[in-house]
Design an enzyme around this catalytic site. Structure first.
Site, PDB file in Angstrom:
ATOM      1  N   GLU B  46       4.570  -6.836 -14.118  1.00 21.39           N
ATOM      2  CA  GLU B  46       4.209  -5.417 -14.572  1.00 21.39           C
ATOM      3  C   GLU B  46       5.380  -4.752 -14.700  1.00 21.39           C
ATOM      4  OE1 GLU B  46       1.757  -4.377 -11.044  1.00 21.39           O
ATOM      5  OE2 GLU B  46       2.186  -2.186 -11.262  1.00 21.39           O
ATOM      6  N   ASP B  57       4.007   5.838  -5.622  1.00 16.71           N
ATOM      7  CA  ASP B  57       5.334   5.198  -5.488  1.00 16.71           C
ATOM      8  C   ASP B  57       5.936   5.477  -4.258  1.00 16.71           C
ATOM      9  OD1 ASP B  57       5.006   2.820  -7.186  1.00 16.71           O
ATOM     10  OD2 ASP B  57       5.416   4.231  -8.637  1.00 16.71           O
TER      11      ASP B  57
END
Lengths: 403, 257
Positions: B46, B57
């Site tokens: 990824e 995140d």
């Protein structure tokens, strides 16, 4: 679209024209969906409205006066009215929204409140209602803003809130918002996020606009009393995210004869690279969960804005305002740091009112737009200047304004 | 059949998907890291496209993104780096990123260029399913890209079905309600993982967020087809020189198996 029936209400999915929506990660879905499906039902319940109105009146000090500023009017050769949101409890219009949202959070059974803040006004307003209702309060604030807004940091702490510095990026409002959203992702059950402006994923822009719409609801009857007409010729408000502007414009949005004027922060000048004038510098994009105009690079990275006023130091605007801008329903202007300072000193000396630096941007526009002698012009004086005294003192000492 | 689907036909257990940020630690490390991951035995990659405001995140991935941006990483540059990568890399490669930079690039141009470069699929956490169906799905499918949705412990069963139906490749099960890099306690989520398993979903399930070592990897794999490691991998790349990259990656992957 300019021809659409109403500017006030977004579509069911939160769109004002092409702006709005809810671009959120799945981790936020359950929280945002709960709000989306329940906010209208809750905030229109008679019991909710009764408590909201009572707190606005007895706790926040509403209605706020509409003051005819005669000496300012003389100077500019028109009729200027100041909507005195600066006289609200906690010193700015922000309390209108936090009272609404804390009541909503209680109805949703939330125990923990988070908020982001720029100038600290929204943080103080949130800490205040959390103290009022006995709920835990965590406020995210850019590290840079913590330094330049020390009195508000102290207020939040005295009110029992935990202030957490946002240390990423430009260390200002945008980054505080990122951190608050992350906190919400990590606390999906018990936490309500009180967003302070008409930004964020649907339903926030509409919800915050509705809570702030009390400003223009009062303006309607106050203007009738003072001028014989519900509508002024123009309403002027500053725009960072745009909550005081949304509230001041709200009941005039569909009264097309009322000129709506939004004033953004030009910082050191629109072309200076140190500005926060989103409609001049921004392009279409997504920021904090909604489609709007965003200050960004060609590669789609959000740029760090600048304004002497922490409350306007934001690289986007609410989707309602983006829609008002592209449809031409509102006119967008900007004022520089220096122009805002000059306007603040002028108001202090002419009317005995020290405005917040944010509101001073709205006042500064009187130097740029010539109104007719008989025009009734309303300026939203969104906050008071106590929190900006250090900046004002430096300006008096002749130090170049530096945020 | 897409490379991702092929992978899951061949391998149904212990599938290892590794996340890293393109342009980190150095601008031109993207290909060497891909190569090293393939050599070390990762099953899928990824590739994160750095963004200034990566809401889903945690701090480690955010700071790797900030570093990559400071290095000069852009989507345009990434596609340039990926121009001939399929000559060497046969692993399925997904692009992960946020909507704003992609909208600036042009969503259709992005899908076209990703597909031409040999990218297999997309993970865009801030593209929710309503907007996906409304506007973007047709472009993603036009260019034969897989699209992976996330589900969380708070996602209701009907919505899991919907997200599974709209996903292709696999379904990304976020281990806990959190941003990346938080320490998840996988045991606490056993009911959630078992629910996912009992639903007999169309797609394979990969568990991500909080997977950091051998024990959390094998635990996650006991509930799903495999797991995704991001933050822990970014940590081992910190300050790695080009020379050190293959060694560090080999050691890291070996420790997981």
């Amino acid at each position: 679209m300019a021809g659409s029936k109403t500017f006030q209400k977004p579509s069911e999915k939160g769109y004002y024209g092409e702006f709005g929506g809810a671009f959120i990660p799945e981790m936020l879905f359950s929280n945002v969906e709960q709000l989306r499906t329940r906010y209208l039902e809750i905030i229109t319940e008679p019991e909710f409205l009764k408590e909201f109105d009572l707190l606005l009146k007895d706790y926040a000090g509403r209605p706020t006066p509409l003051y005819f500023a005669s000496r300012l009017s003389d100077k500019y050769g028109t009729r200027i009215f100041l909507k005195r949101e600066d006289l609200c409890h906690t010193g700015a219009h922000k309390i209108n929204n936090t009272i609404g949202q804390i009541l909503l959070a209680q109805k949703l059974g939330k125990k923990r409140i988070i908020a982001e803040t720029g100038a600290g006004q929204h943080g103080v307003a949130t800490a205040t209602v959390c103290a009022l209702k006995g709920l835990e309060c965590i406020v995210y604030m850019g590290e840079k803003d913590i330094q330049r807004q020390a009195p508000n940091v102290a207020r939040m702490k005295m009110l029992g809130a935990t202030v957490i510095p946002a240390t990423s990026g430009s260390k200002t409002l945008k980054d505080a918002t990122n951190e608050a959203i992350r906190d919400w992702i990590n606390h999906p059950i018990d936490t309500h996020y009180i967003i302070g402006s008409v930004v964020g994923p649907h339903p926030y822009p509409d919800m915050v606009a509705r809570f702030q719409s009390i400003i223009s609801a009062e303006l309607k009857w106050q203007l009738k009393e003072k001028t014989g007409n519900n509508n002024p010729n123009a309403v002027i408000a500053c725009v960072g995210g745009g909550s005081n502007a949304a509230g001041s414009f709200y009941h005039f949005l569909d009264e097309l004869q009322v000129q709506l004027i939004a004033v953004e922060a030009a910082g050191e000048g629109i072309e200076s690279g140190k500005s926060a004038a989103t409609t001049s510098l921004g392009t279409k994009g997504i920021l904090h969960g909604s489609r709007s105009l965003v200050m960004q690079t060609n590669d789609g990275q959000v740029v760090e804005p600048h304004s002497i006023s922490a409350g306007l130091d934001y690289p986007g605007i609410g989707p309602l305002h983006a829609h008002l801008f592209v449809t031409g329903r509102a006119s967008f202007y900007s004022a520089t740091d220096t122009e805002a300072l000059n306007a603040a000193f002028l108001l202090a000396k002419r009317e005995g009112i020290i405005p917040a630096l944010e509101s001073a941007h709205a006042l500064a526009i009187l130097e740029k737009i010539k109104f007719a002698k008989d025009d009734n012009v309303v300026i939203c004086l969104s906050g008071r200047g106590d929190k900006d005294l250090e900046t004002y003192m430096k300006a008096m000492e002749g130090v170049k304004p530096n945020a | 059949m897409s490379r991702i689907k092929e992978l899951f036909v061949k391998k149904k257990q212990n599938v290892l998907n590794v996340y890293f940020t393109a342009g980190y630690p150095a601008l031109n490390d993207t290909l060497p890291i891909l190569k090293a991951l393939q050599d070390a035995g990762a099953d899928m990659v990824e590739l994160g496209m750095p963004y200034s405001d990566p809401l889903a995140d945690g701090p480690v991935i955010q700071s790797s993104s900030a570093r990559a941006l400071a290095n000069g990483m852009t989507i345009l540059k990434l596609f340039d780096q990926l121009k001939n990568f399929r000559k060497e890399i046969h692993l399925p490669v997904l692009l992960m990123g946020y909507m704003n930079p992609i909208l600036q690039y042009g969503f259709e141009n992005f899908c076209r260029d990703a597909s031409e470069a040999g990218i297999d699929g997309l993970i865009l956490p801030d593209l929710p399913v309503y907007e996906f169906e409304n506007e973007f799905a047709k472009l993603i499918r036009k260019y034969n890209l897989d699209f992976i949705f996330l589900v969380t412990p708070e996602t209701e069963e009907m919505r899991i079905r919907k997200l599974d139906e709209q996903s292709s490749g696999f379904l990304y099960a976020v281990s806990s309600s959190s941003t990346t890099g938080k320490n998840a306690t996988l045991n606490q989520q056993e009911n959630y993982f078992n629910k996912l398993r009992s639903m007999e979903l169309k797609n394979p399930v990969m568990i991500g967020f909080g997977i950091k070592d051998k024990s959390s990897f094998s635990k996650a794999c006991s509930f799903a087809n495999g797991a995704i490691i991001g933050t822990a991998f970014i940590n081992i790349l910190e300050n790695a020189s080009l020379k050190e990259i293959p060694v560090r990656i080999r050691d890291f992957i070996n420790c997981l198996k």
